[in-house]
Design an enzyme around this catalytic site. Sequence first.
Site, PDB file in Angstrom:
ATOM      1  N   CYS A  39       0.808  -1.225   0.000  1.00 58.18           N
ATOM      2  CA  CYS A  39       0.000   0.000   0.000  1.00 58.18           C
ATOM      3  C   CYS A  39       0.839   1.273   0.000  1.00 58.18           C
ATOM      4  O   CYS A  39       1.792   1.400   0.765  1.00 58.18           O
ATOM      5  CB  CYS A  39      -0.911   0.023   1.227  1.00 58.18           C
ATOM      6  SG  CYS A  39      -2.016  -1.394   1.341  1.00 58.18           S
ATOM      7  N   CYS A  40       0.441   2.199  -0.864  1.00 60.00           N
ATOM      8  CA  CYS A  40       0.958   3.572  -0.797  1.00 60.00           C
ATOM      9  C   CYS A  40      -0.240   4.494  -0.625  1.00 60.00           C
ATOM     10  O   CYS A  40      -1.358   4.031  -0.392  1.00 60.00           O
ATOM     11  CB  CYS A  40       1.769   3.919  -2.049  1.00 60.00           C
ATOM     12  SG  CYS A  40       0.793   4.015  -3.574  1.00 60.00           S
ATOM     13  N   ASP A  41      -0.042   5.770  -0.746  1.00 57.34           N
ATOM     14  CA  ASP A  41      -1.121   6.718  -0.491  1.00 57.34           C
ATOM     15  C   ASP A  41      -2.255   6.553  -1.500  1.00 57.34           C
ATOM     16  O   ASP A  41      -3.415   6.415  -1.132  1.00 57.34           O
ATOM     17  CB  ASP A  41      -0.584   8.147  -0.541  1.00 57.34           C
ATOM     18  CG  ASP A  41      -1.669   9.178  -0.273  1.00 57.34           C
ATOM     19  OD1 ASP A  41      -2.327   9.073   0.767  1.00 57.34           O
ATOM     20  OD2 ASP A  41      -1.855  10.072  -1.112  1.00 57.34           O
TER      21      ASP A  41
END
Length: 469
Positions: A382-384
């Site tokens: 997960c990233c932003d």
Amino acid sequence: MGERGAIRTKVQKLGGFMSGMVMPNIGAFIAWGILTALFIPTGFFPNEKLSALVGPTLTYLLPLLIAYTAGYNMYERRGAIAGCLATVGVIIGANTTMLIGGMIMGPLGAWCVKKFDNLIKGKVKPGLEMLIDNFSMGIIGVILLVFGFLGVEPLISGLSNIFASGVDFLMNNNLLPLTSIFIAPGQALFLNNAINHGILTPLAIEQASEMGKSILFLLEANTGNWAGLILAFTVFGKGIAKKSAPTAAVIQIIGGIGEISVPYALMKPLTILGPILGGITGIFWLQLFDGGAVAAVSPGSIIALVLMSPKGKLLVNVSAYVAAAIVSFLVVSFILKRDKTVEEAAETVDIAGTDHQSQAAERGTEAAGSYSKRKIRKVAFCCDAGMGSSAMGASMLKTQLTKAGVYVDVEHASVHRIPKDIDVVITNTNLVDAARKAVSEDVPILALNEFLNGEEHKAIVKKIKDMME
């Protein structure tokens, strides 16, 4: 979690929610930008008949796509339908483009339907579910349509005018370059998507619809300032930072994955002055020579910048990128050359390659605590925004897991919208708090300092193997 951490998490969550309405629809925005660049009277191939597609696409399709996505994110299909119904009212009642209207009414419509469904949950007799679902949507939809048309549209139009007036003030008084003072630190806090797609893109599209281009598309997405920072570490960095920077520079410049540069700024916080001053230079250059793009530049790569440059402005946009990179490079180089602790710091930062690095990466995976043995079928990287860096990171991690004989599904996702069937979450240390709010307490969260660091990925693989039954 401290007070500062809690505030940062709330800001990240709000930013993720805003960008989550726009990011999935970037392809549609780019399609509109290409259409505009080609066929409007000032385009590459002016065509009166085809240019008639530009207005309706902007007026109806793009706001409704935003509303649908926002509604779906909040309450899936029923939320998406309610969001679109609510947004149609403000679109029809307005004289301006209602992109902001979609961002407001989409979530509002979904919230209303969700609240109604929760209110009647368990009270509907068997066999009447479909009837109640359809008629409740119809009745609530009519109310939202009328409410949007008569009550909300004037407020949203006023809000849009305030934003537009603020931008006009900055442009007319040559203050637009100073926005980099806020944008660059925001990028370092992983708020780049929120700033670009949640705030600037809706304003830029309205401006581009009138002028054929907008400088606002390039306030955040002209990433020459970050390219300059990473190139400075390539030349004047020491130890592990210097060795890893060339690869990171290629990913930054060609791929436009901005998160790859952030750890280098965070290891020496003073170097953020480079992206700030580089950003000021790039925006000043664009304003001086009337630069801008026809649509959102996403990701912020030099290739996307070239493709989204309007007729006659390619040289201006590219030279602004180069100017921002040069200034940032010079500032960061000066800081690195004068900093006597660079070599020592480089050896302790999680970049790549040494035993010490491997130990640091291993410690990073423990950031969210230790977990018992469990079945692991799906892993979320997960990233932003859940697109650029997480997509690349997921691919790299999948390769490492396969080499280690671990066969699990690896998905990429936004840290704010993690699927419910995920068994392990992997994210950046700055996003751990946001991830914890998105999943249940029993889901392990493994933290890394760099999304695309091979050594940290190996430590993550080891941790996953240790947890598996």
